[in-house]
Design an enzyme around this catalytic site. Structure first.
Site, PDB file in Angstrom:
ATOM      1  N   ASP A   1      -0.048   4.936   0.847  1.00 53.67           N
ATOM      2  CA  ASP A   1       0.046   6.004   1.964  1.00 53.67           C
ATOM      3  C   ASP A   1      -0.238   5.259   3.244  1.00 53.67           C
ATOM      4  O   ASP A   1      -0.645   4.681   3.540  1.00 53.67           O
ATOM      5  CB  ASP A   1      -1.411   7.249   1.801  1.00 53.67           C
ATOM      6  CG  ASP A   1      -1.418   7.875  -0.009  1.00 53.67           C
ATOM      7  OD1 ASP A   1      -0.460   8.348   0.236  1.00 53.67           O
ATOM      8  OD2 ASP A   1      -2.557   7.714  -0.614  1.00 53.67           O
TER       9      ASP A   1
ATOM     10  N   ASP B   1       1.403  -1.139  -0.045  1.00 50.18           N
ATOM     11  CA  ASP B   1       0.194   0.011   0.183  1.00 50.18           C
ATOM     12  C   ASP B   1       0.319   1.414   0.139  1.00 50.18           C
ATOM     13  O   ASP B   1       2.354   1.358   0.244  1.00 50.18           O
ATOM     14  CB  ASP B   1      -0.535   0.268   0.927  1.00 50.18           C
ATOM     15  CG  ASP B   1      -1.625   1.454   1.373  1.00 50.18           C
ATOM     16  OD1 ASP B   1      -2.023   1.847   0.376  1.00 50.18           O
ATOM     17  OD2 ASP B   1      -1.909   1.942   2.275  1.00 50.18           O
TER      18      ASP B   1
END
Ligand code: MG
Ligand code: ZN
Length: 182
Positions: free
Chosen positions: A11, A9
């Site tokens: 952020d 992922d």
């Protein structure tokens, strides 16, 4: 032999969580990320970023903005000798653009990456700071799905039953604790 990958992922994992990050001036890499990525790279993991970017569907920023952030991130990493193999992003949101199969918790981006890089998902991992990252990894069939407490992670643990999920402080901790145990 098939390749293995670490699906990441973006952020709250690679960069410090900023709501709807779209300006390169606000891009700050999380502590220990470069070292973590180097270790993964040395252990022959493909590095594939999989990120939901619903801000595009909401009209808050453009695809061009997303790609500028990824180019800047790639540049910072390249200067440190790290290469992200590919950035995948979902620009959709069900309320604005209808359903898609790429927005996590859907496994679309992971499956796409697996196809493009000939990845064996069982020997691969998904790492994120939201429950939807973990759900996407499980749905795709990743061998390990690790939740980080960086970014949104502390809230994720409060809001969900995470007792069955491996948890680490941040990306470097996850790599050392679960992936490349010495
Ligand atoms: Mg995140
Ligand atoms: Zn999508």
């Amino acid at each position: 032999m098939k390749n293995k990958a670490c699906f990441l992922d973006r952020d709250g994992v690679l960069n410090v969580e900023v709501d709807y990050l779209h300006e390169t001036e606000k891009l700050v890499i999380e502590n220990g990320v470069i070292e973590a990525l180097k270790i993964l790279q040395q252990h022959n993991f493909k590095l594939l970023v999989v990120t939901n970017q619903a801000g595009v569907a909401k009209g808050l920023y453009s695809i061009d903005d997303v790609e500028k952030i990824h180019a800047e991130m790639a540049k910072i990493f390249a200067e440190a000798g790290v290469k992200i193999d590919k950035f995948y992003y979902c620009p959709h949101h069900p309320d604005y653009t209808g359903k898609c199969n790429c927005r996590k918790p859907q496994p679309g981006m992971i499956l796409q990456g697996a196809k493009e890089f000939d990845i064996d998902l069982k020997s691969s991992c998904m790492i994120g700071d939201r429950i939807t990252d973990i759900q996407a990894g499980i749905a795709a069939g990743c061998g390990q799905n690790i939740l980080l407490l960086s970014g949104y992670g502390k809230n994720t643990v409060k809001e969900n039953d995470c007792t069955q999920i491996p948890i680490a402080e941040n990306l470097l901790d996850a790599v050392k604790k679960y992936i490349v145990k010495s």
